[in-house]
Design an enzyme around this catalytic site. Structure first.
Site, PDB file in Angstrom:
ATOM      1  N   THR A   1      38.305  42.496  36.031  1.00 30.90           N
ATOM      2  CA  THR A   1      36.872  42.792  36.043  1.00 30.90           C
ATOM      3  C   THR A   1      36.608  44.277  35.865  1.00 30.90           C
ATOM      4  OG1 THR A   1      36.255  40.892  37.403  1.00 30.90           O
ATOM      5  CG2 THR A   1      34.660  42.651  37.229  1.00 30.90           C
TER       6      THR A   1
ATOM      7  N   TRP B   1      44.708  37.254  40.585  1.00 35.55           N
ATOM      8  CA  TRP B   1      43.756  37.034  39.492  1.00 35.55           C
ATOM      9  C   TRP B   1      44.514  36.763  38.185  1.00 35.55           C
ATOM     10  CZ3 TRP B   1      41.801  38.697  43.862  1.00 35.55           C
ATOM     11  CH2 TRP B   1      40.431  38.626  44.105  1.00 35.55           C
TER      12      TRP B   1
ATOM     13  N   ASN C   1      42.769  32.917  41.261  1.00 33.86           N
ATOM     14  CA  ASN C   1      41.339  33.105  41.383  1.00 33.86           C
ATOM     15  C   ASN C   1      40.551  32.464  40.237  1.00 33.86           C
ATOM     16  OD1 ASN C   1      39.021  34.680  42.711  1.00 33.86           O
ATOM     17  ND2 ASN C   1      38.875  35.318  40.568  1.00 33.86           N
ATOM     18  N   GLU C   2      39.649  31.563  40.604  1.00 27.30           N
ATOM     19  CA  GLU C   2      38.691  30.943  39.679  1.00 27.30           C
ATOM     20  C   GLU C   2      39.344  30.278  38.467  1.00 27.30           C
ATOM     21  OE1 GLU C   2      35.737  33.933  38.882  1.00 27.30           O
ATOM     22  OE2 GLU C   2      34.965  33.892  40.926  1.00 27.30           O
TER      23      GLU C   2
ATOM     24  N   GLU D   1      34.101  34.195  47.949  1.00 29.75           N
ATOM     25  CA  GLU D   1      33.635  35.330  47.164  1.00 29.75           C
ATOM     26  C   GLU D   1      32.144  35.146  46.954  1.00 29.75           C
ATOM     27  OE1 GLU D   1      35.827  36.778  43.702  1.00 29.75           O
ATOM     28  OE2 GLU D   1      33.898  37.147  42.708  1.00 29.75           O
TER      29      GLU D   1
END
Length: 816
Positions: free
Chosen positions: A123, A165, A206-207, A291
């Site tokens: 990010t 991530w 993550n995600e 989150e």
């Protein structure tokens, strides 16, 4: 671009009106008839208070059942958002850390999730892996170990969470859901142990969904490797599908201790409604909003105030993790003002603590993990969400309690009549509050007058737009450390990289893809060098196939030469970056800037790119092969519109382009290309420019523009793509006027913050006089306020106005 603490805001901005009594708390006593006894009533934070509505009765019952609090905190990572904090000087670095973690001082975080670095952008930058290649483990890379150590030093009870991530490409040959990644995560836990850190929770990817077999294998491996006490969080994605699967697959359910979902109140929402699911609640497991946020460190405070309370009220969530902890990145990096604090200038030591920190403190300073929510003593005021919410928690001593009340959407004052029962203390109640609608820091985290209940009963009048904490505990406090003034990073700038330990990152160098870290220099050179460590494409978190690069410097740097010694370790290319500025973090990390690229075969090029990935080759050619394993010096000079490239002191090419006018320097390589860099030097060249010509917003790279090319008095000023038009050509007169068309002045109708800039026939008035400062700000002589792009916007047509000078990138202008 000015790298100071900035604040995004909505149109108009500004603080709430302040009444004549706003300097403190004013006690109020209620008549005995109200409660049947004389009560030393709640302190009321005044201002122009609205009349109180009919009283709402709330019973705080220590016998009420409820779930245990796991903690309120934030994420360091996802990624690179804490990068510059470690480079801050003392005492500012310790001051910031105290505001983040120290109990009784600031945000007092109870829970911190950190990224398990994967050599890839996640990010706001890329964080380094502890294992770039299989079996080569270094437990001292990056800054997350240091940050966790600092957090634990200040608060030994803070819970730590690890989550990946992205990951190096060798893992599972690109498949994260493999045994390789389980071994990789266990190695990270082993590294934590070398730092004296016990990790409390561990997540998956993550995600990126979840794989139930993988989580079951992770649990069995952790148990076998001595980490049975590490709790697994699944799945750090959107929704509660993992909880659904746990009910169908008991082995998966047994493997997982916490179900965590992201943005349970909606992505970047007002956080008015924060449900989980009936299946998630029925698992009996801890549920987390694992989150949330992604909001400005000030503007996000109202949403945060709602979400912390409503996550439990609506979904029985006992953990709340804001993204991120801090924005310790320069203003061109995505999400440059999110978190609870902003720290963009390690060279000056400047930082800013946001309202988010004080909203978080209203819960964290009055509770602790292990405290129990009191379900029957929590809810919406008067049963109406618009009135606000309250949650009550009792201490593990079964006597002390705290109630946190938020009135973000209330239309007026409300009186709350409390009755304390069920074995809880009926002693003195302390009251703290934050006026979330105010931008005055004196209105944040204020202690009011104590309340002495009578017969376990007392009242409190709460004003709209506040968070209140009422408590029988003590020890709360508001830190008093103050940031120094902001300032630019001066040129010349140089670094030999010899002063750093192996495996660390060079000062101010911010990786955006790949991993650039300190190693011993190759090819017989003594000392330390920066090496790009990623040897193959990573397992990306973003969708893009970006190549390794890293950035350094001040966004106000304009005309300079960046030079460095470079050694290619394998066939491919290395590059120097100049005037690097805004980049797009989604997909390939395309960035506004110029690039001087050289291959091992001697092919060179000067290139331009933008955030849409529109690469342009401005000049190219061939020179003698650089080869591999040999040192060469590359130099890239950017002087006005002239771009010059040199190798080993010989100019190989020039180009002319005026698209990018200022920005950072950087290093880059091709994908999987390892290379070394040494003896970085950045020196100013040419003149600093004149105040005649275009005036560009440093963050937007768009020009100060008269709307519609109008020459009519009162035509508003905005930003627009630079086009050389007469409505974008400004001159500074000897009487400090900025003129356009030769006879119209930059003008404001008043000296108030938020006043729109316009043009007007020149009158000589002080409302048409401006100071053009060395730090890039343009300040009105009459107002003392900065010329500002409203809300930090960068789009064509964004309004230009007056606003209090705050060091934001939207108040930084580049002239000439």
């Amino acid at each position: 671009m000015f790298s100071g603490s900035s604040r995004r805001r909505s149109v108009g901005g500004g603080g709430a009106p302040r009444g004549p009594w706003h300097s403190g708390w004013r006690p109020r006593r209620w008549a005995a008839s109200l409660l049947g006894a004389t009560v030393a009533a709640a302190a009321v934070l005044t201002g122009f208070a609205s009349p109180a509505q009919a009283a709402t009765a709330i019973t705080i019952n220590g016998g009420s059942g409820g779930r245990a609090l796991d903690g309120i905190g934030a994420v360091s990572g996802g990624g690179g958002n804490s990068r510059l904090l470690v480079d801050y000087p003392e005492p500012q670095r310790s001051d910031i850390l105290d505001y983040l973690f120290k109990p009784g001082y600031g945000a007092a975080m109870q829970l911190m999730k950190v990224e398990i670095g994967g050599d890839t952008n996640s990010t706001s930058g890329a964080e380094p892996s502890h294992e770039h290649t299989r079996g080569s483990i270094n437990c001292n890379r990056g800054y997350e170990w240091w940050l966790m150590e600092q957090a634990r030093t200040r608060n030994p009870n803070i819970a730590l969470v690890g989550l990946a991530w992205g990951a190096p490409g060798w893992i599972g040959n690109g498949n994260f859901w493999s045994n390789d990644s389980i071994d990789y995560l266990v190695a990270w836990l082993d590294c934590a142990g070398t730092h004296g850190l016990t990790i409390n929770y561990l997540g998956g990817w993550n995600e990126k969904g979840y794989n139930t077999t993988w989580y079951k294998n992770l649990r069995s491996t952790l148990n076998a490797r001595g980490y049975a006490n590490v709790k697994i969080v699944a799945s750090d994605d959107f929704g509660w599908g993992a909880a659904d699967d746990s009910l169908r697959d008991p082995a998966f359910g047994n493997a997982v201790q916490v179900f965590g979902s992201h943005y349970v109140c909606g992505y970047r929402s007002a956080q008015t409604s924060c449900p989980s699911s009936s299946n998630a609640v029925s698992t009996g497991k801890s549920l987390w909003a694992s989150e949330n946020g992604s909001d400005d460190y000030n503007a996000g405070a109202q949403a945060l105030a709602r979400g912390i309370n409503r996550g439990y009220l609506d979904g029985k969530m006992t953990g709340y993790i804001n993204w991120p902890v801090i924005a310790a990145i320069t203003p061109n990096i995505p999400w440059a003002t999110t978190g609870v604090a902003v720290a963009q200038q390690p060279w000056s030591g400047a930082y800013s603590i946001g309202k988010n920190a004080w909203v978080m403190a209203q819960t964290t300073q009055f509770t602790a993990p292990g405290w129990r929510y009191l379900d029957a003593s929590s809810g919406y005021i008067g049963g109406n969400r618009n009135n606000g919410s309250y949650v009550s928690l009792k201490s593990t001593n079964n006597s002390d309690y705290s109630t946190i009340i938020e009135t973000m959407d209330a239309g007026g004052a409300q009186t709350l009549d409390f009755t304390v029962t069920g074995g809880l203390s009926t002693g003195t109640v302390r009251v703290w509050s934050t006026n979330v609608r105010s931008n005055n820091t004196a209105d944040h985290f204020v202690r009011g007058s104590d309340i002495t209940p009578s017969g376990g009963r007392f009242s409190l009048t709460v004003q709209p737009g506040y968070v209140y904490s009422i408590t029988t505990t003590s020890g709360q406090g508001k830190g008093a450390a103050v940031s120094p003034a902001q300032g630019n990073l001066a040129l010349p700038y140089a670094d030999t990289f010899d002063s750093y330990a192996t495996g660390r990152e060079a000062r101010y160098l911010m990786d955006q893809q790949g991993s650039f870290e300190i190693v011993g220099c190759a090819a017989g050179r003594s000392g330390q060098c920066v090496r790009q460590m990623s040897e193959q494409a990573p397992i990306y978190w973003t969708s893009g196939q970006a190549e390794p690069y890293t950035l350094l410097g001040d966004l106000t740097w304009r005309n300079y030469t960046v030079s460095s010694d470079v050694l290619l370790e394998k066939s491919g290319y290395a590059q120097l970056i100049g005037r690097g500025n805004t980049y797009n973090h989604q997909g390939p990390q395309n960035m506004n800037g110029y690039y001087f690229r050289v291959t091992d075969g001697g092919a060179w090029s000067i290139r331009s790119n933008n955030t849409s990935g529109n690469w342009r080759t401005l000049a190219s050619g061939n020179t003698s092969a650089l080869g591999t394993g040999r040192w060469h010096n590359l130099a890239f000079t950017l002087n006005g519109s002239t771009l010059t490239a040199a190798i080993d002191g010989t100019t190989v090419g020039t180009a002319t382009d005026s698209t990018w006018v200022a920005g950072q320097i950087g290093y880059g390589t091709g994908q999987g290309v390892t290379a070394q860099f040494d003896n970085l030097s950045v020196t100013a060249v040419g003149s600093p420019g004149t105040p005649t010509g275009e005036i560009r917003g440093a963050g937007s790279n768009r020009c100060l523009d008269v709307n519609g090319a109008s020459q009519t008095d009162g035509a508003v000023v905005q930003i627009w793509d630079c086009n050389g038009g007469a409505n974008q050509r400004w001159s500074l007169t000897s009487t400090n006027q900025l003129t356009v068309y030769g006879n119209k002045c930059l003008d404001v109708a008043s000296a108030a913050s938020g006043t729109r800039a316009r043009i007007w026939s020149c009158t000589g008035g002080t409302n048409q006089q401006w100071r053009l400062n060395a730090d890039g700000t343009i300040v009105g002589v009459a107002s003392g306020l900065c010329l500002d792009i409203n809300g930090g916007a960068t789009a064509n047509g964004s309004a230009v106005q007056l606003w209090t000078c705050n060091g934001g990138s939207n108040q930084q202008w580049i002239r000439g």
